[in-house]
Design a protein around this motif. Structure first.
Motif, PDB file in Angstrom:
ATOM      1  N   LYS A 217       0.851  -1.204   0.000  1.00  0.00           N
ATOM      2  CA  LYS A 217       0.000   0.000   0.000  1.00  0.00           C
ATOM      3  C   LYS A 217       0.875   1.238   0.000  1.00  0.00           C
ATOM      4  N   LYS A 220      -3.775   4.988   1.879  1.00  0.00           N
ATOM      5  CA  LYS A 220      -4.909   4.188   2.349  1.00  0.00           C
ATOM      6  C   LYS A 220      -5.669   3.576   1.183  1.00  0.00           C
ATOM      7  N   ARG A 221      -5.705   4.258   0.032  1.00  0.00           N
ATOM      8  CA  ARG A 221      -6.548   3.796  -1.063  1.00  0.00           C
ATOM      9  C   ARG A 221      -5.782   3.424  -2.326  1.00  0.00           C
ATOM     10  N   GLU A 251      -8.706   2.382  -4.902  1.00  0.00           N
ATOM     11  CA  GLU A 251     -10.028   2.110  -4.373  1.00  0.00           C
ATOM     12  C   GLU A 251     -10.809   3.405  -4.228  1.00  0.00           C
TER      13      GLU A 251
END
Lengths: 301, 166
Positions: A217, A220-221, A251
């Motif tokens: 990652k 976070k997205r 995401e």
């Protein structure tokens, strides 16, 4: 005299300590007491979201859609980047796979798909056998089993037409994954692809491969993904290349948007494991994306 | 001396977010709570991962993106009953109270004051409270794309049945 003073001092000190003990400290004590008791650590907790989507790039991740959840997947690969300006670096060409997958339970999923490549229909069953967990009897890894079948519906030329059985290919995979931290997940995929029909005698009906993949990652997205399938020695390994893919997962809420670069054109196992022809480092790179949209058909309760 | 401390490990906290687009409701039945009625102290703790959502994807987003359960595994509250004397607890019927203290969610602590009721039922103590929490107050970021699906203010309902503690 001294001893009286000491006693008096101690007594007042004790009294003030009792009287002035601030309320919040006491409440904090209650809280500490609550948190120190071991019930929490006695509860088994399953690791969730090892990967963002049910796919890493071309291949499956250990994830399945939750119970009652239907995913609509659009997977798309353009032509190769090295096809030049006339082909707009591959963007003039496209192969596509449309897919639906559904979570029968939180652990068991089924799916179907249709690839434009060789007009192939595919179907699969996927089951989460073990889930990584912490707490009592912790499990270090998650294991998901995948079985797929694919049938090509191309009108083969020249005649004679191939029999229906000869059009089938099966893939069996064990997906083993571990989420090392909230940012890093790693997966291994021992794989068998069985082809009922191969064109040449030297081709293998059974092709074994070992896949490896990782997700890191970035925010976070947004996550960086990589996927590689090593085809075990044999004629297929000599004639074809190992599949390599690098991608980004983005995401956005109900969607997972995956952008990637890969040397494989096909988006199901029977294509990208034994039939990858592109040399990644010569620029035979297919730019592509997967979009998955989740629809909740029934609630979990 | 009367029983003063009450405890539970299976209390319920649910929250409800209502928007014109979507209603979201989640519930945890793993709330740990302690109430000391003698001195009027209240504390509770809830594992964020214990919240169950009707949609698995919501639950994933909640844990992964919004409350970051791996970094901040618990929400806690510690506080006291306002203007409380132990004698105020009647033998039957709920007693309205005000609770004041520190609520910690997503690593952010806020001082809050909320209404609730206490009720003696047999040897148990029932605790109820309803209040609103604004995700923005606790640095819970909602991405622009789903901002209209998640309410600015989330209704939290606390329901505890505490047993006498030793």
């Amino acid at each position: 005299m001294t001893s009286t003073f000491t006693r008096w001092y101690l007594a007042t000190g004790l009294a003030s300590a009792l009287l002035l003990a601030p309320g919040s400290t006491h409440a904090q004590d209650l809280l500490n007491q609550l948190e120190s008791t071991p019930t929490d650590s006695l509860r088994r907790e399953y690791v969730t979201a090892t990967f963002k989507g049910t796919r890493i790039v071309n291949g499956h991740s250990i994830e399945t859609p939750g119970r009652g959840s239907m995913l609509f997947l659009i997977s798309h690969r353009f032509g190769t980047l090295n096809s030049g300006a006339y082909e707009f670096f591959g963007l003039d060409q496209a192969t596509i796979r449309l897919g639906l997958e559904y979570g029968l339970t939180d652990r068991l999923a089924v799916g179907v798909g249709r690839s434009s490549l060789e007009k192939t229909y595919d179907g699969f069953v996927k089951y989460k056998v073990l889930r990584q967990s912490s707490g009592p009897r912790p499990l270090p890894v998650s294991v998901t089993l995948l079985a797929t079948s694919a049938v090509s519906t191309l009108k083969f030329q020249p005649q004679p037409e191939r029999s229906t059985t000869s059009r089938f290919t099966y893939t069996y995979q064990a997906l083993l994954a571990r989420k090392f931290s909230s940012n890093l997940s790693v997966q291994l995929m021992p794989t068998l692809v069985h082809r009922n029909y191969v064109a040449l005698r030297r081709d293998q009906n059974d092709v074994y491969a070992l896949g490896a993949a990782a997700r890191q990652k970035l925010t976070k997205r947004v996550a960086l993904t990589a996927e590689y399938y090593y085809v075990l020695p044999g004629n297929t390994a000599d004639d074809y290349r190992n599949s390599l893919a690098l991608g980004f997962d983005i995401e956005t809420g109900g969607h997972v948007f995956q952008l990637h670069f890969t040397n494989s054109q096909g988006m199901i196992e029977k294509f990208f494991i034994p039939q990858t022809t592109g040399n990644f480092f010569d620029g035979d790179i297919y730019f592509g994306f997967n979009i998955s949209r989740a629809f909740q058909l029934s609630n979990r309760e | 001396m009367a029983q003063s401390k009450f405890l539970t490990r299976t209390g319920t906290i649910s929250f409800f977010s209502a928007t014109p687009i979507e209603d979201i409701e989640a519930r945890s039945q793993m709330v740990g709570a302690a109430v000391d009625v003698q001195v009027g102290q209240v504390a509770f703790t809830v594992p964020m991962k214990s919240f169950q959502f009707p949609k698995s994807l919501m639950q994933e987003h909640f844990n992964e993106n919004y409350v970051e359960s791996e970094k901040y595994p618990r929400a806690t509250f510690s506080g006291r009953l306002v203007n409380w004397t132990a004698a105020a607890l009647p033998a039957t019927g709920p007693q309205p109270v005000q609770v004041e203290g520190d609520l910690t969610i997503h690593g952010v602590t806020k001082h809050i004051r909320v209404p609730g009721t206490l009720e003696k039922q047999g040897n148990r103590l029932l605790v109820k409270s309803k209040f609103a929490v604004a995700p923005a107050d606790y640095n819970i970021e909602i991405p622009a794309l789903v901002r209209n699906q998640i309410a600015k203010s989330v209704d939290v309902t606390v329901n505890l049945a505490c047993n006498p503690a030793p």
